[in-house]
Every structure is written in C-alpha cells, then in structure tokens.
Design an enzyme around this catalytic site. Sequence first.
Site, PDB file in Angstrom:
ATOM      1  N   ASN A  70       9.147 -15.986 -22.410  1.00 36.50           N
ATOM      2  CA  ASN A  70       9.692 -14.637 -22.630  1.00 36.50           C
ATOM      3  C   ASN A  70      10.457 -14.179 -21.398  1.00 36.50           C
ATOM      4  O   ASN A  70      11.372 -14.905 -20.972  1.00 36.50           O
ATOM      5  CB  ASN A  70       8.659 -13.644 -23.195  1.00 36.50           C
ATOM      6  CG  ASN A  70       7.365 -13.495 -22.453  1.00 36.50           C
ATOM      7  OD1 ASN A  70       6.577 -14.431 -22.371  1.00 36.50           O
ATOM      8  ND2 ASN A  70       7.113 -12.335 -21.918  1.00 36.50           N
ATOM      9  N   ASP A  71      10.165 -13.035 -20.848  1.00 39.82           N
ATOM     10  CA  ASP A  71      11.054 -12.376 -19.881  1.00 39.82           C
ATOM     11  C   ASP A  71      11.626 -13.281 -18.780  1.00 39.82           C
ATOM     12  O   ASP A  71      10.884 -14.014 -18.137  1.00 39.82           O
ATOM     13  CB  ASP A  71      10.316 -11.251 -19.139  1.00 39.82           C
ATOM     14  CG  ASP A  71       9.530 -10.329 -20.052  1.00 39.82           C
ATOM     15  OD1 ASP A  71       9.486 -10.578 -21.259  1.00 39.82           O
ATOM     16  OD2 ASP A  71       8.961  -9.359 -19.529  1.00 39.82           O
ATOM     17  N   PRO A  72      12.937 -13.122 -18.492  1.00 39.53           N
ATOM     18  CA  PRO A  72      13.485 -13.714 -17.273  1.00 39.53           C
ATOM     19  C   PRO A  72      12.931 -12.945 -16.073  1.00 39.53           C
ATOM     20  O   PRO A  72      12.796 -11.725 -16.133  1.00 39.53           O
ATOM     21  CB  PRO A  72      14.996 -13.476 -17.414  1.00 39.53           C
ATOM     22  CG  PRO A  72      15.125 -12.282 -18.295  1.00 39.53           C
ATOM     23  CD  PRO A  72      13.942 -12.330 -19.230  1.00 39.53           C
TER      24      PRO A  72
END
Length: 597
Positions: A70-72
């Site tokens: 998920n999130d960078p």
Amino acid sequence: MVVLGGRVAWACPVLLVVVVLLLQLAGASHVVYETDLLETEAAAATVPPSILDAELSTGYHFRPIKNWINDPNAPMYYKGWYHLFYQYNPKGAVWGNIVWAHSVSRDLINWVALETAIQPSIKSDKYGCWSGSATILRDGTPAIMYTGIDRADINYEVQNIAFPKNKSDPLLREWVKPRGNPIIVPEGGINATQFRDPTTAWYADGHWRLLIGALSGASRGVAYVYRSRDFMRWTRVRKPLHSAPTGMWECPDLYPVTADGRHRHKGLDTSVVSGPRVKHVLKNSLDLRRYDYYTVGTYDRKTERYVPDNPAGDEHHLRYDYGNFYASKTFYDPVKRRRILWGWANESDAAVDDVAKGWAGIQAIPRKVWLDPSGRQLMQWPLEELEALRGKRPVSIKNRVVKRGEHVEVTGLRTSQADVEVSFEVASIDGAEALDPALANDAQKLCSMRGAHVEGGVGPFGLWVLASSKLEEKTAVFFRVFKAARNINSTNNKPVVLMCSDPTMSSLNPNLYKPTFAGFVDTDIAKGKISLRSLIDRSVVESFGAGGRTCILSRVYPTLALGKNARLHVFNNGKVDIKVSELTAWEMKKPALMNGA
Ligand SMILES: *[C@@H]1O[C@H](CO)[C@@H](O)[C@H](O)[C@H]1NC(C)=O
Ligand SMILES: *[C@@H]1O[C@H](CO)[C@@H](O)[C@H](O)[C@H]1NC(C)=O
Ligand SMILES: *[C@@H]1O[C@H](CO)[C@@H](O)[C@H](O)[C@H]1NC(C)=O
Ligand SMILES: *[C@H]1O[C@@H](CO)[C@H](O)[C@@H](O)[C@@H]1NC(C)=O
C-alpha cells in the site's frame, strides 16, 4: 475440498501451507488476518482463471514480485539514487504484518529491490511500522519519521525516527532506530488511534516543522504542526495547521509550488516557505472516502496556519486523481528541480482473487506536479523518463473525423501495454447538452448516469481501451461537454467538461468492483481543443485529461481483451462530429529491472 478449476487447484494447497505456517508463527494479534485467509481459501474456487492470467500482471507500473503493498513511503533522492519505500506484507497478498520494503532506481523506471528497511524491532513499533516520510537534514543526513504501533490490543500510534547506519552507502540499505523512540506521542487529548503519517519536515527560522494527520472529536480531520530545533525533541503547536469536518486525515502533505509563470514547471524544495510567488498545497487522504483531496492556499510560518485560497476549498473536493489513487506523497527532486508525486492504486478485484494471484497493489506512474497558470489547481504529468519505454514505431492518425456513433480502431500495434496521446477538435459546442443543476456538483454521479454508451450532444467521445474483438469488453475513457446553466459556479458561463473512466463493460467477470470514476475539467473547450493521454498497462488504465488537469486511474481485469487480443478504438457517441487532429500510440516495453520480476 470443493471441485476446482486447473489453475486454482494448485493455489489451494499452497494457501493451506501458508495458513498453517502463519498459525504457527504469528502472535495472537494476527488472528484476524488468518481468519480472513481461511475464508478466502474456502472461496478461492470462485476465482475465474482469467484473473490469474499473466497478461493481467502489470508491466511498467511499480510493484514487487508478489504480496500486498500500500502507501508509498519516504520517497527521496540520495547520492545518485531515487529511493522508494512502501508498506508491504512480506507474508501474503492481503493487508497485514506491515513492514517498510525498499527499492532503488537511477531513473524512476527501473527498480532494484533491497532488503526490508524498517520492521518491528523496538517496543514503540512492535505491532507495525506504518507510513512516514524522509527529510534530508541540513548536513545531508536523511532521517525517516514513521508511525509505530506499540500496543497489541488497539492501534495506539506513536512516531519514531530512524537514520541510515552508513551514510556513505548511497543505497541506504540499513536503518537504525536511535535510543529515545518514540519521539512523538499522542498527548493533550489527541486520539491515539487516529494519529499518524508524519510528513517531510521543512526548515525556517531555526526550527524544523512537520505535520501529523489526526482526528479530532468524532469527525474533524486535523493536521497538527510539530516543531523542533534538533529534529529529536518535538513540541506541538497548539492550533493545528488546518482542519475540516471530513473525518480522519491520513498521509497529509504540505509543499510549496511556484506561481511564477516563467518557472511554473519547476518544483521547490519543501523548506522554501515564503516568497512573492510561493503558494502551498495541502493534501490529505480522507480515510472515510478513500481518496486524496487537496487545496491550494497560503502557509504562514509565523502563525503556523494554512488558509485555502478558495474559502469553500475544503468542501470543493479537488482531487489528485478521480480514480484509484490513495495515500500519496510528494518529494522534491533536486536533480531535475521538480516535485514528484507517488500514489498507491489498489486492486478492484476481490481479496480471494488477490490471494490466488499472489499480489495486490501497485504504485501509479510517478507524476510531475506543478501549479496551473490559473492558480486554482495543480497540473500532473507522467515523468518524462517513462518515454524511454515507448516502442520505436508508434502508430499515428491525423485529421480523422469521427462521426456520430462511429468508432475507429487503431491498428498496427499491441495495445495491452501502451501509451496513447490524442488531441480532439470540437468544431462547435452549440449542440452540447444542458447540465442538470442537481448534478453539477457531482461528476461521478453524472458519469454513472450518462455512461459512455448514452448518446449526448458533444460527446461522449474518447477512447475504448482494452477492448475485445467484438467489443463485449471495453473500458471507456472519455469527455462529455455540457452547456453551463447560468447558476452553476458560473463567473463566465463556460461550458462544463466532464472526464470519465467507465469500466462497467471492462470485463465479463461479474465479481469485480467497476465504479465509474469522473471529474470536471477546468478547461475552455469553447476554444475547440482537448487532449487525452492514457497509459495502458494490462490491468491499469491511467489517464490524463487536458494536459494533466484531471487524472483518473482505473484497475480493470478483462477476460477476453488480454495480451494480443486487446484492441484500441476512438469512439464518438455524441450527435456532433469530432475530429482527431492527432493520435499517437506507442507500445510500451517492460523496464529491464522491475524489482526482480
Ligand atoms: C559504508 O558504505 C560505503 C559505500 O558503500 C562502503 O565503502 C563502506 O565499507 C561502508 N562502511 C561500513 C562500515 O559498512
Ligand atoms: C478515537 O477515534 C476512534 C475512531 O473514530 C473512536 O472510535 C474513539 O471513540 C475515539 N476515541 C476517543 C477517546 O475519542
Ligand atoms: C461547482 O462547485 C462545487 C462546490 O463548490 C464543486 O464541487 C463542483 O465540482 C463544481 N462544479 C463544476 C461543474 O465545476
Ligand atoms: C480499493 O478497493 C475498492 C474495492 O474493494 C474499495 O472500495 C476502495 O475503498 C479501496 N481503496 C482504498 C484506498 O483502500
């Protein structure tokens, strides 16, 4: 076990082994995850074989070989390398066991996976190493701030710091957590379960500042400012930078942009906080809506407050991307003096599909962001480095009129992995439909009610991508023009342009999430021109309208329009003819290095 199709059959024993291993290895806190997997395994029989087809595995979008992402996190440039960290489950294709995976690149296109950079190892991150950001300190040392979970029973969130073990290593392979973590804890009535995602810090007047996303009361999204002289001891500024009644603000991002026409494509270092032509952008990821919203405004470093230019800004709902795009983060690239945006795009298939195929989630193509000359919004464009992947022989079409109800196939190349740029000419907007004022604030609803197949006046016109030979499957990316009713946001009565991505016919597979995504395009179509660029990557359609004013990323999973069977068409379902003044389509190569895949 139930009767299984060929490909699924082998997946299930593998799953069972995974589940058993997890049951043996994991602590009590992971029970939810295992239960999910067990349910998932029982349902795996329903995964259609096409979902597992290698032709749906993305080619040039960033992702690891397998598992959930998920999130960078903490994108940065350091000693010749671009670094990307990201939220990663090393044990499976569903969310859980989150660590910071790490990849490096020279060109933001080819990536090499390194060892996990940050994983639970201290009391204050024992139950998870969640999102955070990097800051290059004044002596050149990179520092990472991230959210740690330090309780098993609830998501009690604290902020930790980590430094490179060896600053001379340009790959920054090892990270150490100094004594003294956590360095920021929820205090003074902050809801500890809603307190996360520290930003890159900026420096001015002898102080560092950073933001942490939070929730105040039941529904107020908040970005708190913390200040520090030494980057280790932080104090909260009493009043938040900004807040709005939108629910929890995740992954805040605050950065300067220039409104100076001569330099408007240039990015600014995060520490450039003032100047005559400096504006700021505040972005928040809205946990409730699961999209990334931003405003353009003014940051005052004395009061530590941010004021959006448009007083209705917080409700105005400008988004980076009107499709699958969340938990994004920007960084300043000192080499090319630009600001680069990374964002996560999740899957639109079912969790059982993800488990069966072994991977879930990609990062959108990194985009350059800058302020539109109007000052009202940002512009976004895929990094120029991407063009190195374009094949040598593009196909092009020039000055082709597309009549009412007509569609024109673009032949001569494989389009399952392609980059398509097209400019349309609209001779007159006299025939445009009237805009129902009740829908004038809701692009998505407007698009879902007037999809690609519903005839209009001017438009719908655009592209059918990933289309099957008989057009049973196709994803439409298109524009539709409306005459503005006099009362609609109207200072100048400009026609309203809607951009849509309509995947409702993208796949014969019924078990998919196929929302129509849409945004308005702030452009003057009365001048007669509008452009569209679509990056097609097997199960991704990432589109940029009007030079990057409105962007939409969709995930689609055709069952027929795979590989060499995927077609590309220009279509016009409006009453008024339109002209393709120019279309160029390139096949896209896979990068030579994509994390080992
Ligand atoms: C630090 O990194 C540099 C560059 O990679 C390397 O030459 C050096 O041996 C490393 N030092 C240690 C202590 O590992
Ligand atoms: C913190 O936020 C959560 C999620 O909205 C909510 O359930 C909880 O009641 C809040 N706690 C406090 C102390 O306000
Ligand atoms: C009009 O303004 C509202 C809120 O101010 C916004 O949500 C909407 O997108 C705007 N509509 C158009 C057609 O620009
Ligand atoms: C992506 O997946 C879809 C379908 O399951 C959900 O509806 C979205 O909320 C989700 N997006 C994010 C950012 O989690």
